[in-house]
Write a protein that holds these residues in place. Sequence first.
Motif, PDB file in Angstrom:
ATOM      1  N   VAL A 184      -0.795  -5.417 -15.024  1.00 26.54           N
ATOM      2  CA  VAL A 184      -1.379  -6.200 -16.110  1.00 26.54           C
ATOM      3  C   VAL A 184      -0.312  -6.529 -17.148  1.00 26.54           C
ATOM      4  N   ARG A 185      -0.598  -7.521 -17.974  1.00 29.33           N
ATOM      5  CA  ARG A 185       0.247  -7.824 -19.128  1.00 29.33           C
ATOM      6  C   ARG A 185      -0.668  -8.042 -20.330  1.00 29.33           C
ATOM      7  N   SER A 186      -0.223  -7.567 -21.476  1.00 24.96           N
ATOM      8  CA  SER A 186      -1.025  -7.659 -22.697  1.00 24.96           C
ATOM      9  C   SER A 186      -0.402  -8.648 -23.674  1.00 24.96           C
ATOM     10  N   PHE A 187      -1.269  -9.369 -24.395  1.00 22.92           N
ATOM     11  CA  PHE A 187      -0.814 -10.396 -25.330  1.00 22.92           C
ATOM     12  C   PHE A 187      -1.562 -10.274 -26.655  1.00 22.92           C
ATOM     13  N   LYS A 188      -0.878 -10.637 -27.726  1.00 27.72           N
ATOM     14  CA  LYS A 188      -1.482 -10.587 -29.053  1.00 27.72           C
ATOM     15  C   LYS A 188      -2.328 -11.821 -29.338  1.00 27.72           C
ATOM     16  N   SER A 189      -2.121 -12.854 -28.556  1.00 30.64           N
ATOM     17  CA  SER A 189      -2.864 -14.103 -28.769  1.00 30.64           C
ATOM     18  C   SER A 189      -2.737 -14.982 -27.538  1.00 30.64           C
ATOM     19  N   PHE A 190      -3.549 -16.031 -27.473  1.00 28.47           N
ATOM     20  CA  PHE A 190      -3.445 -17.000 -26.384  1.00 28.47           C
ATOM     21  C   PHE A 190      -2.144 -17.783 -26.494  1.00 28.47           C
ATOM     22  N   GLU A 191      -1.680 -18.004 -27.710  1.00 27.18           N
ATOM     23  CA  GLU A 191      -0.415 -18.703 -27.908  1.00 27.18           C
ATOM     24  C   GLU A 191       0.746 -17.889 -27.357  1.00 27.18           C
ATOM     25  N   ALA A 192       0.690 -16.581 -27.542  1.00 30.66           N
ATOM     26  CA  ALA A 192       1.742 -15.715 -27.006  1.00 30.66           C
ATOM     27  C   ALA A 192       1.757 -15.785 -25.483  1.00 30.66           C
ATOM     28  N   ALA A 193       0.571 -15.840 -24.899  1.00 36.99           N
ATOM     29  CA  ALA A 193       0.478 -15.923 -23.435  1.00 36.99           C
ATOM     30  C   ALA A 193       1.026 -17.246 -22.923  1.00 36.99           C
ATOM     31  N   CYS A 194       0.683 -18.355 -23.587  1.00 40.26           N
ATOM     32  CA  CYS A 194       1.138 -19.654 -23.073  1.00 40.26           C
ATOM     33  C   CYS A 194       2.648 -19.810 -23.267  1.00 40.26           C
ATOM     34  N   SER A 195       3.206 -19.230 -24.315  1.00 47.48           N
ATOM     35  CA  SER A 195       4.657 -19.279 -24.516  1.00 47.48           C
ATOM     36  C   SER A 195       5.379 -18.498 -23.426  1.00 47.48           C
ATOM     37  N   GLU A 196       4.817 -17.352 -23.059  1.00 47.98           N
ATOM     38  CA  GLU A 196       5.433 -16.567 -21.991  1.00 47.98           C
ATOM     39  C   GLU A 196       5.311 -17.291 -20.651  1.00 47.98           C
ATOM     40  N   ALA A 197       4.165 -17.928 -20.417  1.00 49.69           N
ATOM     41  CA  ALA A 197       3.984 -18.686 -19.172  1.00 49.69           C
ATOM     42  C   ALA A 197       5.029 -19.788 -19.065  1.00 49.69           C
ATOM     43  N   ALA A 198       5.331 -20.442 -20.190  1.00 53.00           N
ATOM     44  CA  ALA A 198       6.311 -21.534 -20.178  1.00 53.00           C
ATOM     45  C   ALA A 198       7.715 -21.033 -19.852  1.00 53.00           C
ATOM     46  N   ILE A 199       8.170 -20.010 -20.541  1.00 48.37           N
ATOM     47  CA  ILE A 199       9.538 -19.529 -20.327  1.00 48.37           C
ATOM     48  C   ILE A 199       9.670 -18.853 -18.964  1.00 48.37           C
ATOM     49  N   SER A 200       8.548 -18.415 -18.400  1.00 49.17           N
ATOM     50  CA  SER A 200       8.600 -17.768 -17.080  1.00 49.17           C
ATOM     51  C   SER A 200       9.150 -18.710 -16.020  1.00 49.17           C
ATOM     52  N   ARG A 201       9.000 -20.007 -16.223  1.00 46.90           N
ATOM     53  CA  ARG A 201       9.458 -20.972 -15.227  1.00 46.90           C
ATOM     54  C   ARG A 201      10.978 -21.077 -15.210  1.00 46.90           C
ATOM     55  N   MET A 202      11.603 -20.791 -16.350  1.00 47.94           N
ATOM     56  CA  MET A 202      13.068 -20.697 -16.368  1.00 47.94           C
ATOM     57  C   MET A 202      13.526 -19.406 -15.716  1.00 47.94           C
ATOM     58  N   TYR A 203      12.839 -18.312 -16.046  1.00 48.43           N
ATOM     59  CA  TYR A 203      13.177 -17.031 -15.415  1.00 48.43           C
ATOM     60  C   TYR A 203      13.067 -17.151 -13.896  1.00 48.43           C
ATOM     61  N   GLY A 204      12.082 -17.905 -13.442  1.00 49.26           N
ATOM     62  CA  GLY A 204      11.881 -18.067 -12.003  1.00 49.26           C
ATOM     63  C   GLY A 204      12.875 -19.003 -11.350  1.00 49.26           C
ATOM     64  N   GLY A 205      13.654 -19.736 -12.176  1.00 51.62           N
ATOM     65  CA  GLY A 205      14.689 -20.616 -11.639  1.00 51.62           C
ATOM     66  C   GLY A 205      14.185 -21.952 -11.143  1.00 51.62           C
ATOM     67  N   ILE A 206      13.017 -22.373 -11.605  1.00 49.41           N
ATOM     68  CA  ILE A 206      12.452 -23.602 -11.048  1.00 49.41           C
ATOM     69  C   ILE A 206      12.335 -24.734 -12.075  1.00 49.41           C
ATOM     70  N   HIS A 207      12.726 -24.477 -13.330  1.00 49.08           N
ATOM     71  CA  HIS A 207      12.695 -25.525 -14.354  1.00 49.08           C
ATOM     72  C   HIS A 207      13.880 -25.385 -15.304  1.00 49.08           C
ATOM     73  N   TYR A 208      14.356 -26.516 -15.814  1.00 46.58           N
ATOM     74  CA  TYR A 208      15.323 -26.516 -16.898  1.00 46.58           C
ATOM     75  C   TYR A 208      14.565 -26.266 -18.202  1.00 46.58           C
ATOM     76  N   ARG A 209      15.284 -25.907 -19.239  1.00 48.10           N
ATOM     77  CA  ARG A 209      14.640 -25.582 -20.508  1.00 48.10           C
ATOM     78  C   ARG A 209      13.805 -26.735 -21.078  1.00 48.10           C
ATOM     79  N   PRO A 210      14.293 -28.001 -21.094  1.00 46.91           N
ATOM     80  CA  PRO A 210      13.491 -29.085 -21.666  1.00 46.91           C
ATOM     81  C   PRO A 210      12.124 -29.244 -21.001  1.00 46.91           C
ATOM     82  N   ALA A 211      12.029 -28.978 -19.696  1.00 52.12           N
ATOM     83  CA  ALA A 211      10.742 -29.109 -19.007  1.00 52.12           C
ATOM     84  C   ALA A 211       9.723 -28.127 -19.573  1.00 52.12           C
TER      85      ALA A 211
END
Length: 448
Positions: free
Chosen positions: A391-418
């Motif tokens: 599981v992962r815990s979040f303080k807000s829905f905004e915190a979750a969506c921000s993590e979801a976005a940056i996860s795509r860079m961690y995964g190596g499938i998107h550049y930062r602007p995307a």
Amino acid sequence: MKTLLWKGLCLSVLLFSCSKNNADWKTQAQNPEFLHRSVKQVTDVIVHDIFSPPVASRIYTYMSVAAYEAAIHQDKKYASFAGQLHGLTEVPQPQAGQEYCFPLASVQAMLKVGRALVFSEDKMDVFYNKIMQEFKDTGMPDDVYERSLAYGTEVAEHIIKWSSKDNYKQSRSFPKYSIQEDPGTWKPTPPAYMDAVEPHWSKIRTFAIDSASQFRPASHTIFSVDKKSQFYKEAMEVHDMGVNLTPEQRQIASFWDCNPFVMNVKGHVMFATKKISPGGHWMNITHVACLGAKADFAQSAEAYARVAISLVDGFISCWDEKYRSTLVRPETYINQYIDEEWVPLLQTPPFPEHTSGHSVISGASAVALTKLFGDNFAFTDSTEIEFGLSVRSFKSFEAACSEAAISRMYGGIHYRPACENGLKQGHQVGEFIAQKIKTRKADLAQKQ
């Protein structure tokens, strides 16, 4: 005299028992778990049938709107989506003066629509028979049961007819995406080298936004192979991040992977792993939020519908940009111009890069949930447990969506602007829908 007293006592007990049983079935039928379990069933079938993320969002939206339209009649404060969502005409109404179980009608409508839009009808039927028996077992009177089923079916048929005019069926016969020679454009990626997914999704009728291109994001960085260029630097950032991932970053990337069809290669053997879609992940977060807020049946139906609408319009908006820009994925660029041995942590999805779909739909969903449950709604997301992750815990829905976005860079499938542009795009979609679509009559009256 004793006989009369005894008969009177028995009659009183019988009347009390009938009154109690009548109250019991009404209380039991109001349990929102009937709705939550129905959403989860459709999610499981979507995973099994391997629907692409955009198509999955379409299924979620039609079934959730159907459930909402049937549920709202038990609470006069809710407003219909008719006349608010594009092409949705007035939904059938229940008969005045007749008793209904609207939660039953709602589940009926959801499952009927869901069944019509998936492939594995048999799996839907098994679940349907089981949950309908549970409604019967509450002690609901037969006439109320049958009347409620009939009303749920009416709503479902109306929604299915509405869905048939969104250009989806026509798009099944549209031509495939043609690979371009330009080195800056998207090419199929290993290991499956799949065709581009839904290249014409922007032609699907939007639900709330005015058009697919209404929220056109900032453009991606200009393609270049010059080592001094900004584009090269962005590709190198993805490369270096992938090489130096921390355990936490790996966990985040895997948690938000949500690739419904991962192709695994073991020597000469190739097999697929099925996972939940990005939209399915946010629908489950909606479930978690409803439980945390102790949302009743109608509130839960409202939450699913609002999130689903944000998801589907988010995908339409994102796909409009993806197939306008048709930008090459990091994996293709890095292998050709930086490091031919580099492999991203996550498998690259089969469609163009800009913007990030996860970022867009996560931003839109977070706006919808924040409007419903508040800015600082802390929750623990257990969506990925069944797929072997913690599981992962979040303080807000905004915190979750921000993590979801940056996860795509961690995964190596998107550049930062995307990721960054996609998150902004998603927030714009979400905010527009929140302002335009009203689910409370008081808000709708104020708007008008």
